[in-house]
Write an enzyme that holds these catalytic residues in place. Structure first.
Site, mmCIF file in Angstrom:
data_model
loop_
_atom_site.group_PDB
_atom_site.id
_atom_site.type_symbol
_atom_site.label_atom_id
_atom_site.label_comp_id
_atom_site.label_asym_id
_atom_site.label_seq_id
_atom_site.Cartn_x
_atom_site.Cartn_y
_atom_site.Cartn_z
ATOM 1 N N PHE A 40 11.315 44.315 49.805
ATOM 2 C CA PHE A 40 12.365 43.502 50.442
ATOM 3 C C PHE A 40 13.770 43.971 50.121
ATOM 4 O O PHE A 40 14.720 43.183 50.133
ATOM 5 C CB PHE A 40 12.188 42.016 50.065
ATOM 6 C CG PHE A 40 10.816 41.486 50.369
ATOM 7 C CD1 PHE A 40 10.375 41.375 51.679
ATOM 8 C CD2 PHE A 40 9.947 41.130 49.339
ATOM 9 C CE1 PHE A 40 9.103 40.921 51.976
ATOM 10 C CE2 PHE A 40 8.661 40.681 49.623
ATOM 11 C CZ PHE A 40 8.234 40.574 50.940
ATOM 12 N N GLU A 89 14.992 49.373 46.548
ATOM 13 C CA GLU A 89 15.700 50.442 47.251
ATOM 14 C C GLU A 89 16.426 51.342 46.259
ATOM 15 O O GLU A 89 16.327 52.557 46.344
ATOM 16 C CB GLU A 89 16.676 49.851 48.283
ATOM 17 C CG GLU A 89 17.242 50.918 49.207
ATOM 18 C CD GLU A 89 18.054 50.358 50.368
ATOM 19 O OE1 GLU A 89 17.834 49.196 50.772
ATOM 20 O OE2 GLU A 89 18.921 51.096 50.858
ATOM 21 N N ARG A 117 28.060 45.836 55.889
ATOM 22 C CA ARG A 117 27.125 45.304 56.897
ATOM 23 C C ARG A 117 27.412 43.820 57.166
ATOM 24 O O ARG A 117 27.304 43.354 58.291
ATOM 25 C CB ARG A 117 25.661 45.513 56.490
ATOM 26 C CG ARG A 117 24.673 45.084 57.568
ATOM 27 C CD ARG A 117 23.258 45.570 57.307
ATOM 28 N NE ARG A 117 23.054 46.949 57.718
ATOM 29 C CZ ARG A 117 22.626 47.342 58.920
ATOM 30 N NH1 ARG A 117 22.329 46.438 59.835
ATOM 31 N NH2 ARG A 117 22.484 48.609 59.202
ATOM 32 N N ARG A 152 16.579 42.272 52.400
ATOM 33 C CA ARG A 152 16.294 42.059 53.828
ATOM 34 C C ARG A 152 17.481 41.471 54.611
ATOM 35 O O ARG A 152 17.802 40.296 54.450
ATOM 36 C CB ARG A 152 15.092 41.130 53.941
ATOM 37 C CG ARG A 152 14.277 41.322 55.216
ATOM 38 C CD ARG A 152 13.011 40.516 55.128
ATOM 39 N NE ARG A 152 12.047 40.925 56.134
ATOM 40 C CZ ARG A 152 10.781 40.497 56.162
ATOM 41 N NH1 ARG A 152 10.348 39.669 55.248
ATOM 42 N NH2 ARG A 152 9.959 40.912 57.104
ATOM 43 N N PHE A 193 20.523 42.848 54.291
ATOM 44 C CA PHE A 193 21.517 43.730 53.680
ATOM 45 C C PHE A 193 22.949 43.279 53.968
ATOM 46 O O PHE A 193 23.781 44.052 54.411
ATOM 47 C CB PHE A 193 21.276 45.147 54.234
ATOM 48 C CG PHE A 193 21.738 46.278 53.359
ATOM 49 C CD1 PHE A 193 20.980 46.698 52.286
ATOM 50 C CD2 PHE A 193 22.929 46.944 53.629
ATOM 51 C CE1 PHE A 193 21.394 47.766 51.496
ATOM 52 C CE2 PHE A 193 23.357 48.018 52.835
ATOM 53 C CZ PHE A 193 22.577 48.425 51.781
ATOM 54 N N THR A 195 24.319 52.536 57.851
ATOM 55 C CA THR A 195 25.726 52.734 58.207
ATOM 56 C C THR A 195 26.283 54.010 57.573
ATOM 57 O O THR A 195 27.319 54.494 58.002
ATOM 58 C CB THR A 195 26.571 51.506 57.837
ATOM 59 O OG1 THR A 195 26.330 51.182 56.470
ATOM 60 C CG2 THR A 195 26.196 50.317 58.705
ATOM 61 N N ALA A 241 16.764 49.459 56.007
ATOM 62 C CA ALA A 241 17.529 49.286 57.244
ATOM 63 C C ALA A 241 16.610 49.106 58.448
ATOM 64 O O ALA A 241 17.018 49.360 59.581
ATOM 65 C CB ALA A 241 18.499 50.449 57.452
ATOM 66 N N GLU A 284 13.916 43.490 59.449
ATOM 67 C CA GLU A 284 14.898 42.545 58.916
ATOM 68 C C GLU A 284 15.378 41.477 59.906
ATOM 69 O O GLU A 284 15.577 40.324 59.509
ATOM 70 C CB GLU A 284 16.136 43.305 58.405
ATOM 71 C CG GLU A 284 15.862 44.210 57.233
ATOM 72 C CD GLU A 284 17.008 45.188 57.009
ATOM 73 O OE1 GLU A 284 17.139 46.143 57.795
ATOM 74 O OE2 GLU A 284 17.780 44.973 56.073
#
Ligand code: MTE
Ligand code: MOS
Length: 785
Positions: A228, A232, A310, A342, A344, A441, A510, A714
């Site tokens: 989730f 990362e 984001r 999730r 972000f 991004t 992402a 997401e």
């Protein structure tokens, strides 16, 4: 037979249920003699480490050694972007931060040892809230900005108001906690199993800490029991400790956080504080917004910058912001380092604009759904960062379809009528949209790679850069490879993710896992298929254009009865010295963004959806029940409808948890007081709506994506905003229908007090009306006759 687009079970579904699916810690059985690591944790949120004496620990039976900064041959830092995460800190910057690690023959020995390491601390003042950070000017980076148009329109608008919204964080609560096992390989390099969304970065961090080149480090991820976003970048430190331990002792080392440790040490979704001013016309048309976002980044930078940007990219959600001035700041606090989760940052940004629209609607005496609809993007519009809103018409199409299928208008009346008959229970109904930008991004992350191997018997192994965390990526990849090669999915095996198969991969994040890796796999398969086509054409003595692949067979068009097996074509290719393996590669076209100007096209496309939710709120307790949710989601042409449905349902419920149940509380010492399932309320079966209708937008093929599909990992989480708004609608019904202040999460406690406030307003209105009547009566009486 079409394989892509077919509902197939998750490739590991059976293993998930039977327990046969292996996770990182299950692999420990393969490492007899592995050592166990346990941290020495600091009892302060902020302190200097004055002295550290391990001697008592080392005399503890079963303790093998202790890892401190002196053991680090390379750089003792695991920070992903900025190198601001010392593995063995001289200054403690969050409560329970590890200052050293003990390795033991057993976990028990390591824990006993850790308790006997004596550490002298000098406690310092800690910053624990966004408010304190703002006061102290404690930020990780300079402010981020995005703007368009002239926001001075706000002050001259017919409706102009200001407000503030506090948004809580969220614990990932992946079922599998953070885990890594590392050992020395034959070359003296390091190999590791890690529960990581980003094996290439875990490899990089291990290499950094050990001071060795990356080609001497191999990281493998078989699957994760949920991530989730929490794995990362935050899988890296544990893998680094395991690797450091293995390199020091020559023995395999296992690091696995217990649930309590995982809660205490790892980052969460960023709490946000939003301050805004907005201007609307009398009929609910948004004219301008000023929004300041403050996120609680915690002790290190981590991914806080891209999360904040984001959030700023999503302050529009599905609505045109004609004039907007957005600023964002990341607060530096002495707490866990908040990280990807999730959505972000998208969820927090969207919540801001949804809050503003609801506040405006209730101030104007308009239905919130009307104000929302009135502000939708239309075809030809661009976002506040200058990206054309491709397929903007889908927002309204989805909205209308869902309004109809959920019988919104009829139920609106039913709810209003029901509410007049129930003084202590109120129902609320709300519909909210989602528009979510798909792509990392940071443009360079938008690449995927694959290595596909075909054996002489026609069986296939697929390697790609993505990781499996339960989201069904490997299921989709298998379908894509099978479809591309004309095989049954059973002939295709998706391998675990390894840095020695595909180098320099991006995190699986992402929501772009299938977009990037699926396209790369299809690319590799198409290379192989064209080689095999030539081989088959020569076998059939026909033109290559006439060769067909289907269900494990190869034939000349129109001559299916003379088909030969895929395996035979593969073996023939081998004998003819045609290579049966190929690489594939994909990079997302056309994306760019300039953070200096705040302008660009950061997203390849937008994922759209909408949800209608109906709740019933109990005025005595503030408790609520989710009666019904209807969702319509644009997944393009689904590669795997059952997997996508699971993502939509799961994402939605996870969002409901974030917005209505899950509350992180740090005590005055900066210790996380809600560090376990007994105090941290997760959504469960009882939170699933009594009626739950999930549907895909039909004929939604997306041009320029793998098999016309769209990302789904997401975006559905943010559909849960409909539940928050439905709760607010119910609260409003206890009062006068006016604006409702509601912090997030809308826990029963907060809802109860909001109901109390709404009731007080109604009392006030009734009393005022009575007083008016009395005054009018007195005046009448006082009239001269
Ligand atoms: N679904 C499950 N079951 N478990 C997870 O950990 N992570 C989510 C989402 N769905 C997650 C999940 C997050 S945060 C992302 S970014 C995507 O899956 C990543 O996978 P994808 O790119 O393949 O969609
Ligand atoms: Mo997901 S938060 O992009 O890992």
């Amino acid at each position: 037979m079409k394989i892509v687009g077919k509902s197939v079970p998750h490739e590991s579904a059976r293993g998930h249920v039977t327990g046969e699916a292996l996770y990182t810690d299950d692999l420990l059985l393969r490492f007899p003699g592995a050592l166990h690591a346990w941290p020495v944790v600091a009892p302060h949120a902020h302190a200097l480490v004055r002295a550290l004496d391990p001697s008592a620990a080392l005399s503890e039976p079963g303790v093998v050694t202790i890892l401190t900064g002196d053991d680090v041959p390379g750089e003792g830092d695991t920070g992903a972007n900025r190198h601001d995460e010392p593995l063995f800190p001289a200054e403690v910057t969050y409560h329970s931060q590890p200052v050293a690690w003990v390795l033991g023959e057993t976990l028990d020995a390591a824990q006993r040892g850790a308790r006997r390491v004596s550490v002298e601390y000098e406690p310092l003042a800690a910053i624990l809230t966004i408010d304190d950070a703002i006061l102290a000017g404690s930020f990780h980076s300079p402010p981020l900005r995005m703007a368009r148009g002239d926001v001075s329109v706000i002050e001259s608008s017919q409706l102009s108001f200001e407000g503030e919204l506090r948004i809580g964080g969220q614990e990932h609560f992946y079922l599998e906690t953070q885990c890594a096992i590392a050992w020395l390989d034959e070359s003296g390099g390091i190999a590791a199993h890690s529960s990581t969304q980003h094996p290439a970065e875990t490899q990089e961090v291990i290499a950094r800490v050990l001071g060795i080149p990356r080609n001497r480090v191999t990281v493998e991820c078989l699957r994760m029991g949920g991530a989730f976003g929490g794995k990362e970048v935050q899988a890296n430190p544990w893998a680094a400790i395991a690797a450091l331990g293995a390199s020091k002792t020559g023995r395999p080392v296992r690091v696995r956080l217990t649930r309590a440790l995982d809660f205490a040490l790892t980052g969460k979704r960023h709490p946000f504080q939003v301050r805004y001013a907005a201007g609307f016309t009398r009929d609910g048309q948004l004219e301008g917004v000023r929004i300041a976002l403050y996120s609680d980044g915690g002790w290190s930078l981590d991914l806080s910058e891209p999360v904040l940007s984001r959030a700023m990219f999503h302050c529009d959600n599905a609505y045109l912001l004609p004039a907007a001035e957005l600023t964002g700041l990341i607060c530096r606090t002495h707490k866990t380092s908040q990280t990807a989760f999730r959505g972000f940052g998208g969820p927090q940004g969207m919540l801001a604009i949804e809050e503003i629209l609801d506040q405006a609607a209730r101030r104007l005496g308009l239905r919130p759904e009307l104000v929302r609809e009135r502000n939708f993007y239309r075809e030809g519009d661009t976002t506040h960062y200058g990206q054309p809103v491709k397929d903007a018409g889908r927002i309204e199409t989805i909205w209308r379809r869902l309004m109809e299928s959920s019988r919104f208008a009829g139920r609106r009346n039913e709810v209003d009528e029901w509410n007049t008959r129930h003084p202590h229970l109120k129902r609320g109904l709300a519909i909210t949209p989602v528009k979510f930008g798909i792509s990392f991004t940071a443009a360079f992350f938008n690449q995927g790679a694959a290595l596909v191997l075909i054996y002489r018997d026609g069986s296939v192994q697929v390697n790609h850069g993505g990781t499996e965390m339960g989201q069904g990526l490997h299921t989709k990849i298998r379908q894509i490879a099978a479809e591309s090669l004309g095989l049954d999915p059973e002939s295709v095996r998706v391998m675990s993710t390894r840095t020695d198969k595909i180098p320099n991969t991006s995190a699986t994040a992402a929501s772009a896992g299938t977009d990037l890796n699926g396209a790369a796999v299809a690319d590799a398969c198409s290379t192989l298929r064209s080689r095999l086509t030539d081989v088959a054409a020569s076998l059939f003595g026909c033109d290559s254009a006439a060769v067909r692949f289907s269900e494990g067979l190869v034939f000349r068009e129109g001559e299916a009865e003379r088909a030969i097996s895929f395996a035979k074509v593969c073996n023939t290719a081998y004998l003819q010295r045609v290579p049966l393996f190929a690489q594939g590669y994909y990079r997302t076209p056309g994306i760019q963004y300039n953070p200096q100007t705040g302008r660009g096209t950061p997203f390849h496309y937008f994922a759209y959806g909408a949800a209608v939710s109906e709740v019933e709120v109990d005025g005595f307790t503030g408790d609520y029940r989710l009666l019904r949710t209807d969702i319509l989601e644009d997944v393009g042409d689904s590669v795997s409808p059952m997997v996508d449905r699971g993502q939509i349902e799961g994402g939605f419920i996870q969002g409901v948890g974030w917005l209505t149940l899950e509350e992180l509380i740090w005590d005055a010492q900066g210790r996380l007081a809600t560090a376990g399932a007994s105090t941290y309320k997760l959504p469960s079966w009882t939170e699933v709506p009594d009626t739950f209708e999930v549907d895909f937008m039909p004929r939604a093929a997306e041009a320029g994506t793998i098999y016309g599909s769209k990302a789904v990992g997401e975006p559905p989480l943010m559909l849960a905003i409909s539940v928050r708004e439905a709760i607010r609608d119910a609260i409003s019904a206890f009062g006068t229908g006016g604006p409702v202040e509601l912090e997030s999460p809308a826990t029963p406690e907060r809802v109860f007090f909001a109901v109390q406030r709404a009731r007080a307003e109604r009392e006030l209105q009734i009393n005022t009306a009575e007083a008016d009547e009395t005054v009018a009566g007195l005046l009448k009486e006082a009239q001269p006759r």
